[in-house]
Write a protein that holds these residues in place. Structure first.
Motif, PDB file in Angstrom:
ATOM      1  N   ASN A 288     -47.452   2.011 -16.174  1.00 26.03           N
ATOM      2  CA  ASN A 288     -47.042   2.277 -14.788  1.00 26.03           C
ATOM      3  C   ASN A 288     -48.156   1.926 -13.835  1.00 26.03           C
ATOM      4  N   LEU A 289     -47.823   1.513 -12.636  1.00 28.70           N
ATOM      5  CA  LEU A 289     -48.825   1.449 -11.569  1.00 28.70           C
ATOM      6  C   LEU A 289     -49.180   2.889 -11.208  1.00 28.70           C
ATOM      7  N   GLU A 290     -50.336   3.078 -10.623  1.00 30.69           N
ATOM      8  CA  GLU A 290     -50.697   4.453 -10.224  1.00 30.69           C
ATOM      9  C   GLU A 290     -49.819   4.906  -9.075  1.00 30.69           C
ATOM     10  N   ARG A 291     -49.588   6.222  -8.982  1.00 31.55           N
ATOM     11  CA  ARG A 291     -48.775   6.708  -7.873  1.00 31.55           C
ATOM     12  C   ARG A 291     -49.280   8.037  -7.330  1.00 31.55           C
ATOM     13  N   ILE A 292     -48.923   8.250  -6.090  1.00 29.56           N
ATOM     14  CA  ILE A 292     -49.158   9.563  -5.478  1.00 29.56           C
ATOM     15  C   ILE A 292     -47.791  10.242  -5.523  1.00 29.56           C
TER      16      ILE A 292
END
Ligand code: SF4
Length: 305
Positions: A288-292
């Motif tokens: 996954n891409l990083e997320r907030i």
């Protein structure tokens, strides 16, 4: 040869969709059969699943037997339809997304204050049809529509369909501001957080992938916008309902694939697509891409509290 799949961390159900689906399930549990005006959210699998549990989807409320519960979908409905449902002695439950309701309230407020209203949106979309019932307004879909617009002098404001991002509307907004120097923007942008996050994430994927697959139904506005976003960044992209629609020829010469889904798509459909691709290509790195965290939740429709 495919080596890597990058998943958008901003994918699948938004808070408005979650709430609408939960409202239908809750109604079925409490009242048995419930009627739903239009698809509760634009996803074929969600609709089929709810049908199997007892929901009946209708396009004309005259079909609903007197005294039945009728749920309004997340896209919202016009006040005229609400009135009609009361006249037919139905028991309405409003699952309109609160972000769409916000636009309805804005439209009424601006109209009351004497503004002429312009709505940026797609003709025939359920949300646009509903919003246009709250005040007289002119729909614009393209810059060409703006060029043809004739408005009398006075206060003018534009509103936007929530499933269009800032990128989607920027050319039209620019053209409106150029043509009408006095035009006002809504106090707070109408664009919804989920639409913006999902599109921003596709832009990030576009920097790292050679192809982006978007899981979503053909009538899902926000899913189609994700495909357009990828293409705007020069990356081929396809909208697929589920794993059965993957064309493996698309993956020829692709080493890194981006995968995401629209705001009305259940996560199991993304998992199925992922499984179909990984089982075909074997050892692929998936991440996954990083997320907030989006951390947005909406309370149930008040009729269910
Ligand atoms: S996409 Fe945005 S406006 Fe539409 S239902 Fe989800 S949260 Fe609400």
């Amino acid at each position: 040869m495919l080596q890597e799949i990058i998943l958008s961390p901003f994918r699948g159900f938004c808070a408005g969709v979650d709430r609408a689906i939960f409202a239908v399930e809750e109604c079925i549990e409490r009242f048995g059969t419930v009627y739903v005006n239009h698809q509760i959210v634009h996803n074929t699998h969600v609709v089929r699943d709810l049908e199997s549990k007892g929901a009946v989807f209708i396009e004309d409320i005259a079909e609903v037997p007197t005294g039945s519960y009728l749920i309004f979908s997340a896209h919202g409905v016009s006040p005229q339809l609400k009135e009609q449902s009361r006249n037919f002695k139905l028991l309405p439950i409003d699952a309109t997304c609160p972000l769409v309701t916000k636009v309805h309230i804005e439209a009424q407020d601006y109209f009351r204050k004497g503004y002429s209203l312009i709505l940026i949106g797609h003709a025939g979309h359920q949300e646009t049809l509903g919003t246009m019932g709250y005040a007289p307004m002119t729909l614009v879909q393209t810059v060409e529509d703006v060029e043809k617009l004739e408005m009398h002098n006075g206060k003018i404001v534009y509103l936007t369909q929530t499933t269009l991002s800032l990128d989607d509307t920027k050319d039209i907004v620019f053209a409106l501001k150029k043509k009408f120097s006095n035009i006002e923007s809504p106090k707070v942008e109408d664009i919804c957080y989920a639409t913006q996050n999902r599109q921003d994430s596709v832009k990030e994927l576009a920097e790292r992938c050679q192809l982006i697959l978007v899981v979503g139904s053909q009538n899902s506005s926000n899913s189609k916008r994700l495909v357009e976003t990828a293409k705007r960044f020069g990356i081929p992209s396809y909208l697929i309902e589920d794993e059965s629609e993957i064309n493996f020829d698309w993956l020829e010469n692709v080493t890194t694939l981006g995968l995401t889904s629209g705001a009305s798509v259940p996560e199991f459909l993304v998992k199925n697509v992922l499984n179909a691709i990984t089982s075909c290509f074997g050892n692929i790195s998936v991440h996954n891409l990083e997320r907030i965290d989006e951390k947005i939740e909406f309370a149930l429709p008040r009729e269910l509290n």
